[in-house]
Design a protein around this motif. Sequence first.
Motif, PDB file in Angstrom:
ATOM      1  N   ALA A 136       0.863  -1.181   0.000  1.00 42.12           N
ATOM      2  CA  ALA A 136       0.000   0.000   0.000  1.00 42.12           C
ATOM      3  C   ALA A 136       0.899   1.230   0.000  1.00 42.12           C
ATOM      4  O   ALA A 136       1.841   1.316   0.794  1.00 42.12           O
ATOM      5  CB  ALA A 136      -0.914  -0.003   1.216  1.00 42.12           C
ATOM      6  N   GLU A 137       0.616   2.153  -0.884  1.00 42.97           N
ATOM      7  CA  GLU A 137       1.430   3.369  -1.047  1.00 42.97           C
ATOM      8  C   GLU A 137       0.595   4.587  -0.664  1.00 42.97           C
ATOM      9  O   GLU A 137      -0.526   4.750  -1.152  1.00 42.97           O
ATOM     10  CB  GLU A 137       1.878   3.490  -2.503  1.00 42.97           C
ATOM     11  N   PHE A 138       1.138   5.422   0.220  1.00 41.10           N
ATOM     12  CA  PHE A 138       0.455   6.665   0.574  1.00 41.10           C
ATOM     13  C   PHE A 138       0.900   7.733  -0.410  1.00 41.10           C
ATOM     14  O   PHE A 138       2.069   8.103  -0.452  1.00 41.10           O
ATOM     15  CB  PHE A 138       0.768   7.092   2.008  1.00 41.10           C
ATOM     16  N   HIS A 139      -0.057   8.203  -1.224  1.00 40.21           N
ATOM     17  CA  HIS A 139       0.213   9.195  -2.270  1.00 40.21           C
ATOM     18  C   HIS A 139      -0.241  10.578  -1.820  1.00 40.21           C
ATOM     19  O   HIS A 139      -1.276  10.682  -1.184  1.00 40.21           O
ATOM     20  CB  HIS A 139      -0.559   8.837  -3.550  1.00 40.21           C
ATOM     21  N   PRO A 140       0.428  11.630  -2.147  1.00 38.03           N
ATOM     22  CA  PRO A 140       1.689  11.696  -2.875  1.00 38.03           C
ATOM     23  C   PRO A 140       2.908  11.665  -1.966  1.00 38.03           C
ATOM     24  O   PRO A 140       4.029  11.901  -2.407  1.00 38.03           O
ATOM     25  CB  PRO A 140       1.587  13.049  -3.595  1.00 38.03           C
ATOM     26  N   ASP A 141       2.710  11.330  -0.699  1.00 39.69           N
ATOM     27  CA  ASP A 141       3.787  11.372   0.287  1.00 39.69           C
ATOM     28  C   ASP A 141       4.920  10.375   0.021  1.00 39.69           C
ATOM     29  O   ASP A 141       6.022  10.548   0.511  1.00 39.69           O
ATOM     30  CB  ASP A 141       3.228  11.145   1.690  1.00 39.69           C
ATOM     31  N   GLY A 142       4.621   9.320  -0.736  1.00 35.25           N
ATOM     32  CA  GLY A 142       5.647   8.338  -1.066  1.00 35.25           C
ATOM     33  C   GLY A 142       6.013   7.420   0.083  1.00 35.25           C
ATOM     34  O   GLY A 142       7.166   7.024   0.226  1.00 35.25           O
ATOM     35  N   LEU A 143       5.044   7.056   0.902  1.00 34.97           N
ATOM     36  CA  LEU A 143       5.268   6.119   2.003  1.00 34.97           C
ATOM     37  C   LEU A 143       4.710   4.765   1.595  1.00 34.97           C
ATOM     38  O   LEU A 143       3.522   4.649   1.283  1.00 34.97           O
ATOM     39  CB  LEU A 143       4.569   6.599   3.280  1.00 34.97           C
ATOM     40  N   GLY A 144       5.551   3.737   1.604  1.00 40.64           N
ATOM     41  CA  GLY A 144       5.138   2.392   1.217  1.00 40.64           C
ATOM     42  C   GLY A 144       5.008   1.484   2.421  1.00 40.64           C
ATOM     43  O   GLY A 144       5.923   1.389   3.244  1.00 40.64           O
ATOM     44  N   PHE A 145       3.873   0.814   2.539  1.00 39.74           N
ATOM     45  CA  PHE A 145       3.606  -0.115   3.641  1.00 39.74           C
ATOM     46  C   PHE A 145       3.477  -1.521   3.071  1.00 39.74           C
ATOM     47  O   PHE A 145       2.834  -1.721   2.043  1.00 39.74           O
ATOM     48  CB  PHE A 145       2.302   0.275   4.353  1.00 39.74           C
ATOM     49  N   ASN A 146       4.116  -2.480   3.745  1.00 39.97           N
ATOM     50  CA  ASN A 146       4.053  -3.867   3.265  1.00 39.97           C
ATOM     51  C   ASN A 146       4.199  -4.837   4.425  1.00 39.97           C
ATOM     52  O   ASN A 146       4.302  -4.423   5.577  1.00 39.97           O
ATOM     53  CB  ASN A 146       5.118  -4.111   2.188  1.00 39.97           C
ATOM     54  N   ALA A 147       4.184  -6.133   4.093  1.00 38.95           N
ATOM     55  CA  ALA A 147       4.313  -7.175   5.114  1.00 38.95           C
ATOM     56  C   ALA A 147       5.599  -6.932   5.894  1.00 38.95           C
ATOM     57  O   ALA A 147       6.595  -6.532   5.310  1.00 38.95           O
ATOM     58  CB  ALA A 147       4.313  -8.552   4.451  1.00 38.95           C
ATOM     59  N   PRO A 148       5.558  -7.095   7.178  1.00 41.21           N
ATOM     60  CA  PRO A 148       4.558  -7.758   8.019  1.00 41.21           C
ATOM     61  C   PRO A 148       3.425  -6.836   8.502  1.00 41.21           C
ATOM     62  O   PRO A 148       2.755  -7.165   9.473  1.00 41.21           O
ATOM     63  CB  PRO A 148       5.379  -8.261   9.194  1.00 41.21           C
ATOM     64  N   TRP A 149       3.196  -5.716   7.848  1.00 42.21           N
ATOM     65  CA  TRP A 149       2.090  -4.807   8.159  1.00 42.21           C
ATOM     66  C   TRP A 149       2.116  -4.378   9.620  1.00 42.21           C
ATOM     67  O   TRP A 149       1.136  -4.476  10.343  1.00 42.21           O
ATOM     68  CB  TRP A 149       0.750  -5.440   7.784  1.00 42.21           C
ATOM     69  N   ASP A 150       3.267  -3.874  10.049  1.00 44.09           N
ATOM     70  CA  ASP A 150       3.478  -3.473  11.435  1.00 44.09           C
ATOM     71  C   ASP A 150       3.444  -1.959  11.646  1.00 44.09           C
ATOM     72  O   ASP A 150       3.782  -1.468  12.726  1.00 44.09           O
ATOM     73  CB  ASP A 150       4.795  -4.048  11.956  1.00 44.09           C
ATOM     74  N   GLY A 151       3.068  -1.199  10.609  1.00 42.90           N
ATOM     75  CA  GLY A 151       2.998   0.243  10.737  1.00 42.90           C
ATOM     76  C   GLY A 151       4.236   0.969  10.262  1.00 42.90           C
ATOM     77  O   GLY A 151       4.228   2.186  10.127  1.00 42.90           O
ATOM     78  N   CYS A 152       5.317   0.232  10.015  1.00 38.13           N
ATOM     79  CA  CYS A 152       6.546   0.837   9.496  1.00 38.13           C
ATOM     80  C   CYS A 152       6.393   1.048   7.997  1.00 38.13           C
ATOM     81  O   CYS A 152       5.623   0.352   7.339  1.00 38.13           O
ATOM     82  CB  CYS A 152       7.754  -0.070   9.775  1.00 38.13           C
ATOM     83  N   TYR A 153       7.148   1.987   7.447  1.00 39.79           N
ATOM     84  CA  TYR A 153       7.042   2.295   6.027  1.00 39.79           C
ATOM     85  C   TYR A 153       8.415   2.465   5.396  1.00 39.79           C
ATOM     86  O   TYR A 153       9.407   2.705   6.098  1.00 39.79           O
ATOM     87  CB  TYR A 153       6.198   3.550   5.793  1.00 39.79           C
ATOM     88  N   ASP A 154       8.450   2.339   4.081  1.00 42.23           N
ATOM     89  CA  ASP A 154       9.638   2.617   3.276  1.00 42.23           C
ATOM     90  C   ASP A 154       9.361   3.877   2.471  1.00 42.23           C
ATOM     91  O   ASP A 154       8.225   4.155   2.104  1.00 42.23           O
ATOM     92  CB  ASP A 154       9.929   1.459   2.301  1.00 42.23           C
ATOM     93  N   THR A 155      10.430   4.600   2.159  1.00 42.89           N
ATOM     94  CA  THR A 155      10.273   5.806   1.315  1.00 42.89           C
ATOM     95  C   THR A 155      11.009   5.626   0.013  1.00 42.89           C
ATOM     96  O   THR A 155      11.832   4.769  -0.137  1.00 42.89           O
ATOM     97  CB  THR A 155      10.823   7.055   2.029  1.00 42.89           C
TER      98      THR A 155
END
Length: 155
Positions: A136-155
């Motif tokens: 799941a990507e938060f647009h347009p902020d560029g925050l990517g969420f993925n497994a293990p779905w713990d609330g952390c994100y990649d940019t």
Amino acid sequence: MSVPEVIPIRHEPDYRTSTIGRWQGGQFFASVTAAFPEGWRGDDWQSQKRWCAVLHRFDGASRHLDSRIQFTGTTADDEKKAIDAARLLLAQWLNALPEQRYQDIAIAPFEVRFEGALFGLVVEEDASEGDNGVWAEFHPDGLGFNAPWDGCYDT
């Protein structure tokens, strides 16, 4: 692994998710960010990079209620002035939220288009990546969420 119906997002003070939390009516995700119109191509990126204040509100069941978005200027005009104006506006909106407090949230994916730009938490898929190709990507902020779905994100 599939995307959960409700995606946790960790509150990180003084970083990209510092202005997320709960209010009397549910949850919120707020930010100052830059947005480009969808499908934009060209060399004049400074005039297309529009700074804005964004406030997304969600009900107690994590569903999107509404979004307040206001562009404050472009990088070509005066980036610092546009960012400062967006920060001031966002602070006013956040101060108006009854019982607002910053903390972790969990929200359902949603999409909003505003003046040609995409905003929201959007499920993305890259079939060539197999099970790891869904996020799941938060647009347009560029925050990517993925497994293990713990609330952390990649940019």
